[in-house]
Design a protein around this motif. Structure first.
Motif, mmCIF file in Angstrom:
data_model
loop_
_atom_site.group_PDB
_atom_site.id
_atom_site.type_symbol
_atom_site.label_atom_id
_atom_site.label_comp_id
_atom_site.label_asym_id
_atom_site.label_seq_id
_atom_site.Cartn_x
_atom_site.Cartn_y
_atom_site.Cartn_z
ATOM 1 N N GLU A 154 44.009 36.016 39.096
ATOM 2 C CA GLU A 154 45.190 35.678 39.896
ATOM 3 C C GLU A 154 45.061 36.363 41.253
ATOM 4 O O GLU A 154 44.787 37.572 41.315
ATOM 5 C CB GLU A 154 46.458 36.181 39.200
ATOM 6 C CG GLU A 154 46.825 35.396 37.954
ATOM 7 C CD GLU A 154 48.069 35.970 37.298
ATOM 8 O OE1 GLU A 154 49.141 35.372 37.442
ATOM 9 O OE2 GLU A 154 47.965 37.033 36.665
ATOM 10 N N GLU A 155 45.286 35.591 42.279
ATOM 11 C CA GLU A 155 45.085 36.102 43.638
ATOM 12 C C GLU A 155 45.875 37.390 43.887
ATOM 13 O O GLU A 155 45.340 38.389 44.359
ATOM 14 C CB GLU A 155 45.500 35.015 44.641
ATOM 15 C CG GLU A 155 45.232 35.420 46.068
ATOM 16 C CD GLU A 155 45.584 34.311 47.045
ATOM 17 O OE1 GLU A 155 45.554 33.125 46.651
ATOM 18 O OE2 GLU A 155 45.889 34.657 48.203
ATOM 19 N N LYS A 156 47.168 37.360 43.520
ATOM 20 C CA LYS A 156 48.012 38.529 43.862
ATOM 21 C C LYS A 156 47.578 39.774 43.082
ATOM 22 O O LYS A 156 47.657 40.894 43.588
ATOM 23 C CB LYS A 156 49.499 38.214 43.669
ATOM 24 C CG LYS A 156 49.921 37.825 42.263
ATOM 25 C CD LYS A 156 51.432 37.673 42.205
ATOM 26 C CE LYS A 156 51.994 37.472 40.809
ATOM 27 N NZ LYS A 156 51.293 36.607 39.879
ATOM 28 N N VAL A 157 47.110 39.578 41.874
ATOM 29 C CA VAL A 157 46.684 40.729 41.069
ATOM 30 C C VAL A 157 45.428 41.359 41.684
ATOM 31 O O VAL A 157 45.322 42.584 41.819
ATOM 32 C CB VAL A 157 46.408 40.293 39.600
ATOM 33 C CG1 VAL A 157 45.845 41.440 38.782
ATOM 34 C CG2 VAL A 157 47.684 39.751 38.967
ATOM 35 N N GLU A 159 44.368 40.959 44.862
ATOM 36 C CA GLU A 159 44.636 41.449 46.221
ATOM 37 C C GLU A 159 45.363 42.794 46.203
ATOM 38 O O GLU A 159 45.164 43.632 47.087
ATOM 39 C CB GLU A 159 45.424 40.412 47.035
ATOM 40 C CG GLU A 159 45.407 40.744 48.529
ATOM 41 C CD GLU A 159 45.775 39.558 49.408
ATOM 42 O OE1 GLU A 159 46.572 38.718 48.956
ATOM 43 O OE2 GLU A 159 45.272 39.505 50.559
ATOM 44 N N ALA A 160 46.168 43.028 45.170
ATOM 45 C CA ALA A 160 46.890 44.306 45.081
ATOM 46 C C ALA A 160 45.921 45.492 44.957
ATOM 47 O O ALA A 160 46.300 46.638 45.188
ATOM 48 C CB ALA A 160 47.830 44.278 43.876
ATOM 49 N N HIS A 161 44.671 45.231 44.582
ATOM 50 C CA HIS A 161 43.698 46.305 44.419
ATOM 51 C C HIS A 161 42.727 46.417 45.600
ATOM 52 O O HIS A 161 41.848 47.266 45.604
ATOM 53 C CB HIS A 161 42.896 46.094 43.123
ATOM 54 C CG HIS A 161 43.727 46.268 41.892
ATOM 55 N ND1 HIS A 161 44.565 45.279 41.406
ATOM 56 C CD2 HIS A 161 43.874 47.324 41.063
ATOM 57 C CE1 HIS A 161 45.176 45.708 40.321
ATOM 58 N NE2 HIS A 161 44.783 46.954 40.090
ATOM 59 N N ILE A 189 39.729 31.529 45.030
ATOM 60 C CA ILE A 189 40.535 32.750 45.256
ATOM 61 C C ILE A 189 39.614 33.857 45.775
ATOM 62 O O ILE A 189 39.917 34.558 46.741
ATOM 63 C CB ILE A 189 41.210 33.209 43.936
ATOM 64 C CG1 ILE A 189 42.257 32.187 43.490
ATOM 65 C CG2 ILE A 189 41.821 34.605 44.083
ATOM 66 C CD1 ILE A 189 42.881 32.487 42.123
ATOM 67 N N LEU A 193 39.785 35.748 49.427
ATOM 68 C CA LEU A 193 39.971 37.199 49.549
ATOM 69 C C LEU A 193 38.756 37.875 50.186
ATOM 70 O O LEU A 193 38.897 38.785 51.005
ATOM 71 C CB LEU A 193 40.250 37.811 48.172
ATOM 72 C CG LEU A 193 41.571 37.397 47.508
ATOM 73 C CD1 LEU A 193 41.696 38.013 46.118
ATOM 74 C CD2 LEU A 193 42.764 37.814 48.378
#
Ligand code: GLU
Length: 392
Positions: A154-157, A159-161, A189, A193
């Motif tokens: 998942e992109e947001k998961v 990107e959060a790292h 994805i 990123l």
């Protein structure tokens, strides 16, 4: 005496290699162990491959060869990458033949990282990515994927790292331990990123020839938007049952490859000369042995998935590739490490605990089905018995 390296001292031994060694010792003591531990094909290396190495040895091909690799093998790898992976590569500048694919990954990290650089690892992840990053003076950053979402990206998961120190991400599809394969959407994805935050991709594709039901591996480097920043690593161990030969390769842009070549020149010089002749025979010779192995893997996969799903509290997704299943165990008050220990001690069944692949793997075991159907039948009966006892 002075303290020996803390960096190495702090590393845990490889759980997969340690388990394989332990199983070997227990078997040599006469214990009737069923091993689902090692990710190692139980088939013999196809004879035409062995014969090619023997002929090479007999012809006296026993000296150093080019650090990049023997030109016949570089050509064979390039044409294989083009036809099977959709990656167009210049054989004389963009490939290095390595002594196995593990060292291809390690040297890639050595070539990319400066101290403090972070590398994203998608958990559950193969046991050696984290230690290799540390050895190469980087910092692993673990991204826990969720089993409830089938470990999909998942992109947001992710990107959060990501941070300004993110230098690379390691991808492994088909995946060890889950058997999942990355979809084009997931690779998009990564592409988004990687380009947005400017990081590299190391793509470990060691299981790319072992896929089921028409699933096709999509190599990140086959996407034009990822190619310049991707190092593709692969090897001969799994597809051609050549684990002991230690033969692999890394492919990428000339700039990245010439950087890694410096590492190879200083630490290995070159991959073993006559083993490279075996590699040429593997890629250019008949592919029927691989197809024969796949026939067996298909039968084993069907049997083991059904048998596990029939056990109380067990859910086992069907793997799309590789030769591992990664079932989840519910309703036991045991960690995956305790479960694996007890299965080994009480039922003589060797498995790898899910936690060996990161916290996201807790609650699971990894079972390799690169062993005979007969062993799988016996092992499943033993596990069924163990779980029925535990659940009462
Ligand atoms: N890659 C295989 C596994 O995961 C072999 C052992 C190792 O290199 O980790 O079991």
């Amino acid at each position: 005496m002075k303290q020996i390296s803390t960096r190495v001292h702090n590393l845990q031994p490889s759980p997969t290699v340690a388990l394989t060694d332990k199983t070997r010792v227990l078997k040599s003591q006469g214990l009737d162990i069923i091993s689902f531990g090692a990710g190692e094909p139980d088939f013999a290396t196809p004879s035409h491959i062995t014969e090619a190495a023997v002929a090479s040895l007999r012809s006296g091909f026993t000296h150093y060869v080019s650090s990049r690799g023997v030109s016949d093998l570089l050509d064979a790898i390039a044409s294989h990458l083009r036809s099977a992976n959709g990656i167009s590569i210049e054989p004389t500048k963009e490939i290095i033949v390595t002594a196995g694919s593990k060292i291809a990954i390690y040297m890639s990290l050595m070539g990319l990282l400066d101290p403090g650089d972070e590398v994203l690892v998608l958990d559950p992840a193969w046991v050696s990515f984290d230690p290799m990053i540390r050895l190469a003076s980087g910092t692993p950053v673990h991204v826990a994927l969720d089993w409830r979402k089938n470990f999909r990206l998942e992109e947001k998961v992710i990107e959060a790292h990501v941070s300004p120190s993110t230098k690379a991400i390691i991808l492994n599809s088909p995946n060890n331990p889950t058997g999942q394969m990355l979809s084009l959407d997931e690779l998009k994805i990564i592409e988004k990123l990687a380009n947005k935050h400017d990081f590299y991709i190391i793509s470990d594709e060691i299981y790319d020839r072992i896929t089921y039901d028409g699933a096709e591996n999509i190599s990140p480097a086959s996407l034009p938007g990822l190619k310049p920043r991707t190092l593709t690593t692969n090897g001969f161990s799994k597809a051609y049952a050549m684990t002991g030969w230690r033969l692999g390769f890394v492919a990428g842009s000339q700039e990245l490859i010439s950087q890694i070549l410096r590492v190879q020149q200083h630490v290995v010089t070159c991959a073993t000369s006559f083993v490279q002749a075996a590699g040429v025979a593997a890629l250019n010779g008949p592919q029927e042995p691989l197809e024969d192995m796949m026939v067996e893997y298909r039968k084993r996969r069907a049997f083991i998935v059904d048998a596990l799903n029939d056990m109380p509290g067990v859910t086992c997704p069907v793997p799309a590739g590789a030769f591992y299943v990664f079932p989840r165990f519910e309703g036991l008050s045991l960690s995956s490490q305790e479960l694996a220990n007890r299965l080994l001690e009480e039922s003589l069944v060797a498995t790898t605990p899910g936690s060996a692949f990161g916290q996201a793997g807790e609650g699971h075991l990894r079972l390799s089905f690169a062993c005979s159907l007969e062993d799988i039948e016996t092992g499943m009966a033993r596990m069924q018995k163990f779980l029925s006892r535990e659940n009462h």
